[in-house]
Scaffold this motif. Structure first.
Motif, short mmCIF file in Angstrom:
data_model
loop_
_atom_site.label_atom_id
_atom_site.label_comp_id
_atom_site.label_asym_id
_atom_site.label_seq_id
_atom_site.Cartn_x
_atom_site.Cartn_y
_atom_site.Cartn_z
N TYR A 46 35.89 44.31 37.50
CA TYR A 46 36.99 44.33 36.53
C TYR A 46 38.28 44.85 37.17
CZ TYR A 46 33.22 43.76 33.12
OH TYR A 46 32.14 43.30 32.41
N MET A 47 38.75 44.12 38.18
CA MET A 47 39.97 44.54 38.87
C MET A 47 41.16 44.59 37.91
SD MET A 47 41.64 45.60 41.49
CE MET A 47 40.30 45.56 42.68
N TYR B 114 45.92 38.41 40.84
CA TYR B 114 44.65 38.85 41.42
C TYR B 114 43.68 39.28 40.31
CZ TYR B 114 41.47 41.03 44.76
OH TYR B 114 40.37 41.35 45.52
N ALA B 115 44.20 39.95 39.29
CA ALA B 115 43.35 40.35 38.17
C ALA B 115 42.73 39.13 37.50
CB ALA B 115 44.17 41.15 37.16
N GLU B 116 43.51 38.05 37.34
CA GLU B 116 42.99 36.83 36.74
C GLU B 116 41.89 36.22 37.60
OE1 GLU B 116 46.33 34.31 36.24
OE2 GLU B 116 47.24 35.51 34.64
N LEU B 117 42.08 36.25 38.92
CA LEU B 117 41.08 35.70 39.83
C LEU B 117 39.76 36.45 39.75
CD1 LEU B 117 43.38 35.07 42.92
CD2 LEU B 117 42.21 33.29 41.61
N THR B 118 39.85 37.77 39.56
CA THR B 118 38.62 38.56 39.49
C THR B 118 37.82 38.26 38.23
OG1 THR B 118 39.71 40.45 38.40
CG2 THR B 118 39.66 40.45 40.82
N LEU B 119 38.48 37.84 37.17
CA LEU B 119 37.77 37.56 35.91
C LEU B 119 36.77 36.42 36.07
CD1 LEU B 119 40.69 37.84 33.32
CD2 LEU B 119 38.82 39.46 33.69
N THR B 120 37.10 35.47 36.96
CA THR B 120 36.21 34.32 37.20
C THR B 120 35.55 34.40 38.58
OG1 THR B 120 38.15 33.06 37.93
CG2 THR B 120 37.44 32.80 35.63
N ASN B 121 35.64 35.57 39.20
CA ASN B 121 35.03 35.81 40.51
C ASN B 121 35.53 34.84 41.58
OD1 ASN B 121 33.34 37.45 42.09
ND2 ASN B 121 31.68 35.95 42.00
N GLU B 122 36.81 34.46 41.46
CA GLU B 122 37.41 33.56 42.44
C GLU B 122 38.22 34.32 43.50
OE1 GLU B 122 39.05 29.72 40.68
OE2 GLU B 122 39.08 31.05 38.93
N HIS B 123 38.18 35.63 43.46
CA HIS B 123 39.06 36.44 44.32
C HIS B 123 38.49 36.74 45.69
CE1 HIS B 123 36.18 39.27 42.74
NE2 HIS B 123 36.61 40.21 43.55
N GLN B 124 37.21 36.42 45.91
CA GLN B 124 36.53 36.89 47.11
C GLN B 124 37.19 36.43 48.41
OE1 GLN B 124 34.22 39.11 47.16
NE2 GLN B 124 33.91 39.19 44.93
N ASP C 32 53.53 40.23 39.81
CA ASP C 32 52.94 38.89 39.85
C ASP C 32 51.64 38.89 40.66
OD1 ASP C 32 55.01 37.89 38.34
OD2 ASP C 32 56.19 37.26 40.08
N ALA C 33 51.64 39.62 41.78
CA ALA C 33 50.43 39.71 42.61
C ALA C 33 49.32 40.45 41.87
CB ALA C 33 50.76 40.40 43.93
#
Length: 590
Positions: A295-296, A80-90, A75-76
């Motif tokens: 592209y995490m 996290y992969a989804e967040l990186t697609l929209t650059n929301e992971h920072q 799940d993590a």
């Protein structure tokens, strides 16, 4: 700091184990009534299973920007992969494969930190306790699903937490404190050493059906138990560490450790690191780092696929090996290089490969090279251990842990030792530790003797010896000269100690009127050190003893007994004048 959980567990309805691994973690549990009726065929429940790649979940955890736990495992990874697609992971915190911090850091404290994939910091014990808390809650949910009509209370569960045997005493106490922070009461918690847990499980299931078939070529041959007197080496090849111990089966069924636990950081993640280095070299460091940052999700996919692929790479493969590589890696390359990446067969830095679309085909020799260094280090270490006088007569090598399922490692061990030793690989070797930890929780005395990895002692004071003791150790107390750096030895390296054995009683007399005596604890590889403050001795923490205040100063002495045969250090202190027990504990985290 050991507990009396071996007595407590006899009254518990459930034993639940958490295997906190470097690459994968999981939980399992069993019921006391089932263990009491037939523990040799004990049914163990609750092992996690997702995505078909492992029966445990990846040891990765995600915290939101406010530092609150969000998700664990697959799940993590996905979140996290989804967040990186929209650059929301920072602003999020993503930790993976961080357990090795407890092996690599000799100075673990309450304030030790971990850095996430972007270099952001978080308190280490917060990260560890969050995962233990998640696994604890999942375990409780699963237990109560099994007994919905009865219900199990938390105080009816005995918990077991696994740690590598080669970990320091501070690291073990760190895990106990993380478990307490996660909601597990200390008097309901046992610490199990990973190779011992695996050994306990294999002792119950005996030799695996796979090994019997390989040896005798017969389908469905019965399992053969390890007989009393059998001396065998346990090779626990995990993701981060290689944990090795040598044990002998006793007549009463208990296990005696005959050689001290040891190993190193040569686990399966070293192969992953070699594969990443290979890919990085193909495209260049700057391009690889840019790919990871952007592209995490694809980066995670690469190593999910490799986790499965590396279990299929074997010495007898002669064809090329095909890896799945996301096309976006090639896109990043061509964008940054402003030139196309060759997709035809050719030589790249003396490496023959074909890269078309999402398929990277490499020569089989290149794939096998990923395992060479790690396998060679493990084989050499096992060889050194088997050359020791204490291990003479070792007949079997028991390979457990997820990395033991790699044909490259198992073949390396069999090629070197198979002509003189029986190499045993139980079915589901990667689950041996977890299942064995459950069994350990029902009988923590099954390993009845262990061998000390270090000499342990306490810094004490005694009368100064002129021309013998260094002047730097000299101190004046109430008109008398004392040497304040004496190494008061309690147990020595290589000594065999029973789990319930208290080492020699040593008397300590406070030199002042303090209410609590705090003495420094040291370890060393020397057998008879004289002083503590040398480069050969390492400080590991304090022993705290409460002193009686209702007796004359001359009667405030205490007798100190330590136990070293358990999986953790424990201590008992008695007031000499009254023979009453006083509170004492090891405090190894500062």
């Amino acid at each position: 700091m050991a507990t009396c959980a071996e007595e407590v567990s006899k009254t518990k309805l459930v034993v639940a184990a958490i295997d906190f691994g470097t690459t994968y973690s999981g939980y399992a549990f069993a019921f006391q009534k089932d263990y009491s009726s037939d523990h040799h065929s004990l049914r163990i429940y609750g092992i996690m299973s997702k995505n078909g790649c492992s029966q445990k979940a990846p040891t990765c955890v995600l915290f939101n920007p406010q530092g609150k736990f969000d998700s664990f495992g697959y799940d993590a990874e996905n979140r996290y992969a989804e967040l990186t697609l929209t650059n929301e992971h920072q602003d999020w915190y993503y930790f993976r494969r961080f357990k090795m911090m407890l092996y690599n850091n000799p100075n673990i404290t309450w304030h030790s930190i971990l850095k996430d994939d972007k270099g952001k910091s978080m308190n280490a014990i917060k990260v560890f306790s969050a995962i233990i808390s998640y696994l604890r809650q999942e375990t409780l949910r699963n237990i109560n699903e099994r007994v919905a009509n009865v219900g199990i209370k938390e105080n009816e569960i005995n918990w077991v937490l696994t740690v590598p045997a080669i970990w320091s005493d501070q690291a073990k106490q760190f895990m106990r404190e993380a478990a307490k922070k996660a909601g597990i009461h200390s008097d309901q918690l046992d610490i199990a050493l990973e190779p011992e847990a695996a050994s306990i499980y294999c002792k119950h299931i005996s030799v695996s059906r796979r090994e019997r078939q390989e040896t005798h070529g017969a389908e469905g041959v019965g399992l053969e138990a390890m007989c009393p007197g059998t001396k065998y080496l346990v090779l626990d090849a995990g993701g981060g560490t290689i944990d090795i111990t040598v044990q002998r089966v006793q007549e009463n069924g208990t296990l005696h450790q005959v050689y001290m636990a040891n190993g190193g950081d040569w686990g399966g993640t070293k192969v992953d690191e070699a594969y990443e280095a290979f890919l990085e070299e193909l495209v260049g460091q700057n391009i690889w780092e840019a790919f990871k940052a952007k592209y995490m999700d694809s980066y995670i996919d690469i190593f999910r696929e490799f986790e499965t692929k590396k279990r299929t790479i074997s010495p007898d493969i002669e064809n090329r090996i095909t890896f799945t590589v996301p096309p976006v890696l090639r896109d990043v390359y061509e964008e940054m290089k402003n030139s196309p990446l060759s997709t035809t067969q050719g030589h790249h830095r003396n490496r023959k490969l074909i890269w078309k679309g999402d398929r990277l085909r490499v020569d089989v020799t290149e794939a096998k090279k990923l395992f060479e260094t790690t396998c060679a280090l493990i084989v050499a270490h096992v060889e050194r251990i088997l050359d020791k006088e204490e291990t003479a007569g070792t007949s079997d090598i028991l390979m457990v842990g997820g990395f033991s399922e790699s044909p490259m490692l198992s073949n390396a061990i069999k090629e070197r030792f198979g002509h003189t030793k029986r190499v045993i690989i139980p079915e589901e070797a990667g689950l041996s530790v977890l299942k064995g930890a459950v069994l350990f929780g029902f009988d923590t005395r099954v390993v009845s003797l262990r061998v000390m990895k270090h000499t342990y002692g306490i810094q004490s004071s005694s009368l100064f010896r002129k021309n013998l003791d260094p002047d730097i150790t000299k101190t004046m107390v109430k008109g008398k000269l004392y040497c304040e750096d004496r190494f008061s030895k309690h147990v020595k390296k290589g000594q065999s100690v029973r789990i319930d054995e208290e080492t020699q009683t040593i008397d300590y007399h406070p030199l002042d009127d303090r209410e609590e005596m705090a003495v420094k604890v040291y370890i060393t590889d020397k057998y008879d050190p004289e002083y503590c403050d040398t480069e050969l001795c390492s400080y590991i923490g304090q022993l705290l003893v409460c002193l009686p205040m209702d007796v004359p100063t001359s009667d405030r002495g205490v007798k100190v007994n330590m136990k070293f045969g358990g999986t953790e250090l424990s201590v008992r202190a008695t007031v000499m004048a009254t023979n009453q027990t006083t509170h004492a504990e090891f405090r190894l985290l500062e």
